[in-house]
Scaffold this active site. Structure first.
Site, short mmCIF file in Angstrom:
data_model
loop_
_atom_site.label_atom_id
_atom_site.label_comp_id
_atom_site.label_asym_id
_atom_site.label_seq_id
_atom_site.Cartn_x
_atom_site.Cartn_y
_atom_site.Cartn_z
N PRO A 78 -2.86 -1.21 8.29
CA PRO A 78 -1.66 -1.87 7.81
C PRO A 78 -1.07 -1.25 6.53
CG PRO A 78 -3.58 -3.27 7.53
CD PRO A 78 -4.00 -2.14 8.40
N ASN A 79 0.25 -1.21 6.54
CA ASN A 79 1.07 -0.78 5.40
C ASN A 79 1.05 0.74 5.17
OD1 ASN A 79 1.91 -3.47 4.60
ND2 ASN A 79 -0.22 -3.77 4.02
N ARG A 104 5.58 2.38 -0.60
CA ARG A 104 4.63 1.44 -1.21
C ARG A 104 3.90 2.08 -2.40
NH1 ARG A 104 -1.12 0.97 2.02
NH2 ARG A 104 -1.37 -0.73 0.55
N TYR A 121 -0.34 5.67 -4.06
CA TYR A 121 -0.43 6.36 -2.76
C TYR A 121 0.44 7.61 -2.66
CZ TYR A 121 -2.74 1.98 -1.61
OH TYR A 121 -3.61 0.91 -1.61
N ASN A 180 -8.49 5.29 8.53
CA ASN A 180 -8.21 4.60 7.27
C ASN A 180 -7.79 3.18 7.67
OD1 ASN A 180 -7.30 3.52 4.93
ND2 ASN A 180 -6.04 5.27 4.32
N ALA A 187 -6.25 -2.24 4.34
CA ALA A 187 -6.80 -3.52 3.84
C ALA A 187 -7.88 -4.08 4.76
CB ALA A 187 -5.68 -4.53 3.66
N GLU A 234 -14.42 7.77 7.58
CA GLU A 234 -13.55 6.84 6.86
C GLU A 234 -12.79 7.59 5.77
OE1 GLU A 234 -15.90 4.20 4.46
OE2 GLU A 234 -14.28 2.74 4.23
N HIS A 282 -9.86 7.04 2.55
CA HIS A 282 -8.95 6.24 1.71
C HIS A 282 -8.18 7.19 0.81
CE1 HIS A 282 -10.69 2.60 3.14
NE2 HIS A 282 -11.88 3.13 2.95
N ARG A 293 -11.10 0.70 -8.08
CA ARG A 293 -10.07 -0.35 -8.03
C ARG A 293 -10.69 -1.76 -8.08
NH1 ARG A 293 -5.72 1.14 -3.61
NH2 ARG A 293 -4.64 -0.55 -4.73
C1 DQA Z 1 -6.42 2.26 1.21
C2 DQA Z 1 -7.15 1.40 0.17
C3 DQA Z 1 -7.15 -0.06 0.60
O1 DQA Z 1 -7.85 -0.85 -0.34
C4 DQA Z 1 -5.73 -0.57 0.71
O2 DQA Z 1 -5.72 -1.91 1.17
C5 DQA Z 1 -4.86 0.28 1.55
C6 DQA Z 1 -5.01 1.74 1.49
C7 DQA Z 1 -6.29 3.72 0.75
O3 DQA Z 1 -5.98 4.56 1.60
O4 DQA Z 1 -6.48 4.04 -0.42
O5 DQA Z 1 -3.94 -0.19 2.21
O6 DQA Z 1 -7.18 2.26 2.40
#
Ligand code: DQA
Length: 146
Positions: A9-10, A17, A22, A73, A76, A97, A99, A106
């Site tokens: 998501p997002n 964002r 990011y 990835n 959230a 994985e 990020h 964080r």
């Molecule tokens: C994320 C880190 C997560 O905590 C966050 O909710 C994201 C992006 C990252 O790529 O740094 O949406 O996965």
């Protein structure tokens, strides 16, 4: 070698964002970056982005018997989703994985990763380059497994 890159998501909002966290590059430019790397290495790559947990679970299940590796990835859902963890375990496709941000630096609520428990490796805080590192890791990992 066939790899599936899943973004949660997002991540479709990359470039808009929280650019301080990011970056200013878009999801389309992320796809382009990974595609170009995979093309140069003769790796087949497919992409999936969804804001819906169940859709991500469905996509992981559909990858069974089709893909050799997964780069994920979960965004959230990393910190909440036992369903995505279970789906990765169910298909047992080697998964890495990623990020974009350094989640370890964080908020407390980002310190747990469920999906990470089913992954052979995690990259964080490397920006988009983390995805390339993940593909490189899978190249070596899968070559050694043969
Ligand atoms: C994320 C880190 C997560 O905590 C966050 O909710 C994201 C992006 C990252 O790529 O740094 O949406 O996965």
């Amino acid at each position: 070698m066939k790899i599936l890159v899943i973004n949660g998501p997002n991540l479709n909002m990359l470039g808009i964002r929280e650019p301080g966290i990011y970056g200013s590059e878009t999801y389309a430019s992320l796809v382009k970056l990974i595609s170009e790397y995979c093309d140069s290495k003769g790796i087949e790559v497919d992409f999936f982005q969804s804001n819906h947990e169940g859709a991500i679970v469905d996509r992981i299940q559909e990858a069974y018997g089709v893909f050799d590796g997964i780069v994920i990835n979960p965004a959230a859902y990393t910190h909440t989703s036992v369903a995505i963890l279970d789906a990765l375990k169910a298909v047992s496709i080697p998964a890495v994985e990623v990020h974009i941000s350094a989640v370890n630096e964080r908020e407390d609520f980002r310190q747990i990763s469920y999906a990470g428990k089913a992954c052979v490796k995690t990259y964080m805080g490397l920006g988009f380059n983390g995805y390339i590192e993940a593909v490189k890791f899978l190249e070596n990992y899968l070559a050694e497994k043969q």
